[in-house]
Design a protein around this motif. Structure first.
Motif, PDB file in Angstrom:
ATOM      1  N   TYR A   1     -27.395   7.711  16.451  1.00  0.00           N
ATOM      2  CA  TYR A   1     -27.494   9.043  17.017  1.00  0.00           C
ATOM      3  C   TYR A   1     -28.052   8.959  18.445  1.00  0.00           C
ATOM      4  O   TYR A   1     -29.095   8.358  18.678  1.00  0.00           O
TER       5      TYR A   1
ATOM      6  N   ASP B   1     -27.341  10.884  22.768  1.00  0.00           N
ATOM      7  CA  ASP B   1     -26.522  11.766  23.599  1.00  0.00           C
ATOM      8  C   ASP B   1     -26.206  11.070  24.912  1.00  0.00           C
ATOM      9  O   ASP B   1     -26.676   9.955  25.179  1.00  0.00           O
TER      10      ASP B   1
ATOM     11  N   ASP C   1     -15.743  18.844  14.326  1.00  0.00           N
ATOM     12  CA  ASP C   1     -16.365  19.075  15.632  1.00  0.00           C
ATOM     13  C   ASP C   1     -16.743  17.786  16.357  1.00  0.00           C
ATOM     14  O   ASP C   1     -17.646  17.792  17.197  1.00  0.00           O
ATOM     15  N   VAL C   2     -16.067  16.645  16.055  1.00  0.00           N
ATOM     16  CA  VAL C   2     -16.434  15.372  16.672  1.00  0.00           C
ATOM     17  C   VAL C   2     -16.385  15.448  18.201  1.00  0.00           C
ATOM     18  O   VAL C   2     -17.240  14.905  18.897  1.00  0.00           O
TER      19      VAL C   2
ATOM     20  N   TRP D   1     -17.124  17.758  20.070  1.00  0.00           N
ATOM     21  CA  TRP D   1     -18.197  18.571  20.653  1.00  0.00           C
ATOM     22  C   TRP D   1     -19.578  18.054  20.277  1.00  0.00           C
ATOM     23  O   TRP D   1     -20.578  18.702  20.586  1.00  0.00           O
ATOM     24  N   ARG D   2     -19.644  16.927  19.650  1.00  0.00           N
ATOM     25  CA  ARG D   2     -20.940  16.376  19.265  1.00  0.00           C
ATOM     26  C   ARG D   2     -21.662  15.764  20.448  1.00  0.00           C
ATOM     27  O   ARG D   2     -21.048  15.379  21.444  1.00  0.00           O
ATOM     28  N   THR D   3     -22.988  15.631  20.331  1.00  0.00           N
ATOM     29  CA  THR D   3     -23.786  15.092  21.437  1.00  0.00           C
ATOM     30  C   THR D   3     -23.514  13.616  21.678  1.00  0.00           C
ATOM     31  O   THR D   3     -23.778  13.112  22.776  1.00  0.00           O
ATOM     32  N   ASP D   4     -23.007  12.898  20.668  1.00  0.00           N
ATOM     33  CA  ASP D   4     -22.741  11.470  20.848  1.00  0.00           C
ATOM     34  C   ASP D   4     -21.336  11.197  21.365  1.00  0.00           C
ATOM     35  O   ASP D   4     -20.904  10.051  21.448  1.00  0.00           O
TER      36      ASP D   4
END
Length: 556
Positions: free
Chosen positions: A394, A396, A499-500, A502-505
């Motif tokens: 995890y 960003d 939502d991959v 739009w994920r932070t990673d």
């Protein structure tokens, strides 16, 4: 920024300070090298702490948790090994002054030790062997004999040895491969010192004067010299980098071995060394427990209280492996032999006579080969993310810029500086990725069946006038790339409803995808075998600009 990313200021200042130090510091100064090694270790430790405390979920038996924790485990092993190498590189030895002193003593002796020069052979062509034999005959030392050890039952080699006036020893059964060949010869020779030179290497005239005298030091058993190649290796050759970077073994020969030697843990690696016959007799000859008889023999000698020294002088030269298939087989054999050394009766786990320091150095090559699993996981991680929605950890995009990127930059800069510019990060990774599946197979196969002795002789004299694509090596790499790209496209085109994107990673995984695809591209190019012409008189000194231009043309 400082509130969101508390480490950003420290990282930026560290990068700036090390860049300044990199430009101004003297590479030979031991305290400067130690300071830089400590700084890079601190960077690595901070990174591993951040990874463990900030990027991992609480462990459970879900697929995501298992993947992330396994990824971290192998990444941590890789980082720990890198920290170890930083300290090993701090104070490489230079034994030339010692060799000068012992050579002077040796030349003053009335009676010199008898030396037997052994040339183990199996399937080499006549034009290679004749050069090796003639070079061995031309060594300037008054009391030696050359022996050709034939494991191939070749009458023409027997005749060649007779014409050259050297000894010839044949054995009918190839038991225990190279180690068995050498041990068979030990029963028939009587010299006080044994010199081993591979069939594709040529000794320089002063080889014995520079090495034999050093064996007079108390408890000294073996003197190893570097493997110097007069041609490019397979990665250099196929990527057109003959003059743009050093061959794959250069870092180990020029930097790692002298660093290990500082701690009395240099080891024999197959050719261009001398060893006391009495020391070999003490351990029962060359080790036959593994297919890496050189590494295993070294640690059996160390366990008996003997010393192994590394004299970093160019006292012989040979042929590097230019065929990419042979290159991969050679690395796979080294991997298997190293893993066998871990589990053998005289290996690090079972030999009670080794010190803690010896065991740590013994583990070094073992962990290096286990690191192949981490490389494979890194290559697969983008595909896992795009298809399964599972990131390796995890984070960003901000942490990518202020934590991951500075760490990669610092570690790359540090290893390049400490290795005297001998390590090119991307190129060194390509050498492992080309045969990544063979290396990983070697790790698992040895763990499951440690002492299944499989030995393949590396053919270095092959000539070819056509370009050949080795699909068996390339297709698995292309497969990973296709799996990664199709997964990304499936996400991007909306075939998977989540939502991959739009994920932070997402930023991290885009960067990792680009990086791994670049590595796979270079590694696939290396599987395209360029024409090979073996010319022992070609110099490796040339125009760096010309070589970089050749590389650019192949890449783009």
């Amino acid at each position: 920024m400082a509130q969101l990313y508390p480490g950003v200021l420290a990282n930026l200042l560290l990068v700036l300070g090390l860049v300044i130090l990199y430009k101004s510091a003297h590479r030979q100064h031991r305290m400067v090298r130690l300071l830089i090694a400590i700084l890079f270790v601190v960077v690595n430790v901070r990174y591993l702490n951040w990874r463990y405390t900030q990027t991992l979920p609480t462990f459970d038996f879900s697929l995501e948790s298992i993947w992330m924790h396994t990824f971290y485990l192998f990444e941590a092993l890789s980082a720990i090994l890198l920290n170890w190498h930083f300290f090993v590189l701090v104070a490489p030895t230079n034994r030339s002054a010692e060799a000068d002193r012992w050579e002077e003593i040796l030349r003053g002796q009335k009676e010199l030790p008898d030396v037997d020069i052994l040339i183990p052979t199996f399937n080499e062509p006549p034009e290679m062997l004749i050069d090796t034999i003639r070079a061995a005959k031309s060594v300037q030392y008054p009391n030696f004999k050359v022996w050709v050890l034939d494991d191939g039952n070749r009458d023409w080699l027997r005749d060649m040895a007779s014409e050259q006036g050297v000894g010839y020893i044949r054995r009918e059964q190839r038991i225990n491969f190279k180690a068995g060949n050498l041990n068979h010869a030990l029963k028939l020779i009587s010299g006080e010192v044994v010199c081993v030179v591979d069939s594709d290497f040529q000794l320089h005239a002063n080889f014995l004067w520079r090495t034999v005298g050093m064996l007079n030091e108390p408890k000294m058993a073996l003197i190893q010299t570097p493997q110097i190649y007069r041609n490019s290796d397979a990665i250099q050759h196929n990527l057109g980098g003959e003059f743009a970077w050093t061959e794959a073994q250069c870092t180990f020969s020029d930097v790692m071995q002298p660093g290990r030697d500082r701690w009395d843990n240099a080891f024999c690696y197959g050719t261009s060394f001398v060893v006391l016959r009495s020391a070999l007799d003490k351990i029962g000859g060359f080790s036959t427990e593994t297919v890496s008889e050189d590494l295993a023999t070294s640690y059996q000698l160390i366990a008996e209280g003997y010393k192994v020294r590394y004299l970093n002088e160019p006292l012989s030269h040979g042929l590097a492996t230019q065929d990419i298939v042979a290159f991969v087989k050679q690395r796979a054999r080294w991997c298997r032999g190293t893993m066998q050394c871990l589990l053998s009766p005289h290996g690090v786990l079972r030999n009670r006579s080794l010190s803690i320091v010896d065991r740590l150095f013994f583990l070094d090559p073992v962990l290096y080969h286990i690191g192949s699993l981490w490389t494979l996981m890194l290559l697969l991680s983008p595909a896992v993310y795009w298809w399964l929605g599972i990131a390796p950890f995890y984070t960003d995009f901000g942490h990518l810029l202020v934590v991951l990127a500075p760490r990669i930059l610092l570690v790359t800069l540090g290893f390049y500086w400490l290795s005297y510019g001998k390590t090119i990060p991307i190129v060194s990774e390509v050498g492992r990725i080309v045969g990544i599946f063979q290396l990983c197979k070697g790790v698992f196969a040895t763990l499951l069946n440690p002492f299944n002795q499989e030995f393949s002789v590396t053919l270095k004299s092959k000539e070819a006038t056509d370009t050949v694509v080795y699909w068996n090596l390339m297709l698995p790499l292309i497969g990973i790339a296709v799996l990664t790209l199709t997964g990304f496209l499936a996400r991007y085109l909306g075939f998977m409803n989540d939502d991959v994107l739009w994920r932070t990673d997402f930023g991290l995984m885009i960067s990792l995808t680009v990086y791994t695809l670049w590595l796979l591209y270079l590694s696939s190019l290396a599987c395209v075998q360029r024409p090979m012409v073996i010319n022992p008189h070609v110099s490796r000194i040339g125009s760096v600009k010309k070589s970089i231009k050749q590389l650019a043309l192949r890449l783009f």
